[in-house]
Design an enzyme around this catalytic site. Structure first.
Site, mmCIF file in Angstrom:
data_model
loop_
_atom_site.group_PDB
_atom_site.id
_atom_site.type_symbol
_atom_site.label_atom_id
_atom_site.label_comp_id
_atom_site.label_asym_id
_atom_site.label_seq_id
_atom_site.Cartn_x
_atom_site.Cartn_y
_atom_site.Cartn_z
ATOM 1 N N LYS A 53 10.028 -2.525 -2.569
ATOM 2 C CA LYS A 53 10.920 -2.361 -1.454
ATOM 3 C C LYS A 53 10.319 -2.872 -0.150
ATOM 4 C CE LYS A 53 11.154 2.135 -2.965
ATOM 5 N NZ LYS A 53 11.343 3.586 -2.842
ATOM 6 N N GLY A 54 9.006 -3.094 -0.126
ATOM 7 C CA GLY A 54 8.322 -3.412 1.135
ATOM 8 C C GLY A 54 8.841 -4.648 1.841
ATOM 9 N N ASP A 113 -3.010 -8.619 -0.487
ATOM 10 C CA ASP A 113 -4.423 -8.308 -0.223
ATOM 11 C C ASP A 113 -5.302 -8.780 -1.361
ATOM 12 O OD1 ASP A 113 -3.813 -5.961 -1.759
ATOM 13 O OD2 ASP A 113 -3.747 -4.721 0.015
ATOM 14 N N PHE A 162 -5.075 -0.388 6.666
ATOM 15 C CA PHE A 162 -3.782 -0.015 6.095
ATOM 16 C C PHE A 162 -2.745 0.049 7.211
ATOM 17 C CE2 PHE A 162 -0.554 2.692 4.245
ATOM 18 C CZ PHE A 162 -0.477 2.185 2.955
ATOM 19 N N VAL A 163 -1.695 -0.734 7.087
ATOM 20 C CA VAL A 163 -0.673 -0.778 8.142
ATOM 21 C C VAL A 163 0.662 -0.252 7.623
ATOM 22 C CG1 VAL A 163 -1.772 -2.731 9.311
ATOM 23 C CG2 VAL A 163 -0.002 -3.171 7.609
ATOM 24 N N ASP A 169 5.148 1.076 3.857
ATOM 25 C CA ASP A 169 5.187 2.538 3.878
ATOM 26 C C ASP A 169 3.826 3.169 3.636
ATOM 27 O OD1 ASP A 169 5.036 1.777 1.072
ATOM 28 O OD2 ASP A 169 5.418 3.890 0.654
HETATM 29 P P1 IMP Z 1 -2.317 -6.645 -4.011
HETATM 30 O O1 IMP Z 1 -2.025 -6.790 -5.481
HETATM 31 O O2 IMP Z 1 -3.622 -5.948 -3.794
HETATM 32 O O3 IMP Z 1 -2.253 -7.954 -3.253
HETATM 33 O O4 IMP Z 1 -1.215 -5.618 -3.493
HETATM 34 C C1 IMP Z 1 -0.293 -5.893 -2.513
HETATM 35 C C2 IMP Z 1 0.673 -4.740 -2.411
HETATM 36 O O5 IMP Z 1 -0.003 -3.547 -1.964
HETATM 37 C C3 IMP Z 1 1.738 -5.022 -1.364
HETATM 38 O O6 IMP Z 1 2.863 -5.655 -1.932
HETATM 39 C C4 IMP Z 1 2.038 -3.646 -0.787
HETATM 40 O O7 IMP Z 1 3.042 -3.023 -1.565
HETATM 41 C C5 IMP Z 1 0.738 -2.875 -0.953
HETATM 42 N N1 IMP Z 1 -0.046 -2.875 0.306
HETATM 43 C C6 IMP Z 1 -1.177 -3.575 0.547
HETATM 44 N N2 IMP Z 1 -1.636 -3.342 1.788
HETATM 45 C C7 IMP Z 1 -0.757 -2.480 2.367
HETATM 46 C C8 IMP Z 1 -0.698 -1.879 3.687
HETATM 47 O O8 IMP Z 1 -1.536 -2.092 4.584
HETATM 48 N N3 IMP Z 1 0.355 -1.049 3.899
HETATM 49 C C9 IMP Z 1 1.306 -0.777 2.958
HETATM 50 N N4 IMP Z 1 1.276 -1.328 1.723
HETATM 51 C C10 IMP Z 1 0.249 -2.170 1.427
#
Ligand code: IMP
Length: 191
Positions: A53-54, A113, A162-163, A169
């Site tokens: 949903k982000g 990330d 973390f934002v 969310d």
């Molecule tokens: P990755 O597989 O580590 O790249 O995960 C990315 C996912 O983690 C994103 O699609 C978000 O849902 C979540 N995420 C990563 N950083 C944040 C943050 O700072 N705030 C909120 N959700 C985050």
């Protein structure tokens, strides 16, 4: 007009220690991305694919900033477990409705990330043999990247923090803030 965070969103903005990006900054950058995408994809009838949903607000604003014919579709994923998520393994709980074979697909992410989830989803999409597959992410946290992925469009590089806000969310809260900020340490401790 940019809402004053503390007066317009008193119950939520009070949990933030800092605002990293204002509504205007986000809107301006999303508009630039939309213009660039319109130029790059002219005549290609691209399809934007988002993961709920982000990405909700970003994809909605990006779509409106794109001035060429464009389509949109969504996927939804759920983690099997914290361990599985650490490896980028997610379960598809909603698949695409529009066929993407031979289509120009632009995968739209809220934040990349480690890149593990994105890598897994791109592999899944590649199996459908799209004409092209590129990534547009609003935020990138480069320091945390475990997999080297090509991100064609990046809205903002963010520090390893973390934002929340603009769709992002913490325990399903803060998505509705139109700006992006850092949570106070005491709020994050309950993560
Ligand atoms: P990755 O597989 O580590 O790249 O995960 C990315 C996912 O983690 C994103 O699609 C978000 O849902 C979540 N995420 C990563 N950083 C944040 C943050 O700072 N705030 C909120 N959700 C985050």
């Amino acid at each position: 007009m940019n809402p004053s965070p503390n007066t317009e969103y008193p119950e939520l903005a009070g949990d933030l220690s800092e605002i990293l990006l204002t509504t205007e900054q986000i809107q301006e950058r999303v508009h630039e991305l939309g213009q660039q995408i319109s130029l790059d994809y002219a005549g290609k009838n691209p399809i934007l694919v988002g993961v709920l949903k982000g990405v909700l607000f970003f994809i909605a604003d990006l779509l409106r900033a794109i001035t060429i014919p464009v389509e949109v579709d969504f996927m939804a994923v759920a983690s099997y477990s914290a361990e599985a998520r650490d490896k980028g393994l997610v379960r598809l709980v909603k698949d695409l409705e529009v066929p993407i074979t031979d289509r120009h697909v632009l995968f739209v992410e809220d934040v990349v990330d480690t890149g593990l989830t994105l890598n897994y989803l791109l592999q899944t999409l590649r199996m459908h043999k799209p004409a092209s597959l590129e990534v547009c992410t609003l935020f990138s946290k480069h320091k945390l990247r475990l997999i080297d992925l090509k991100l064609k469009y990046i809205g903002f590089e963010l520090p390893d923090r973390f934002v929340v806000g603009y769709g992002l969310d913490h325990r399903e809260r803060y998505r509705n803030l139109p700006f992006v900020g850092l949570l106070k340490p005491q709020v994050l401790r309950n993560k």
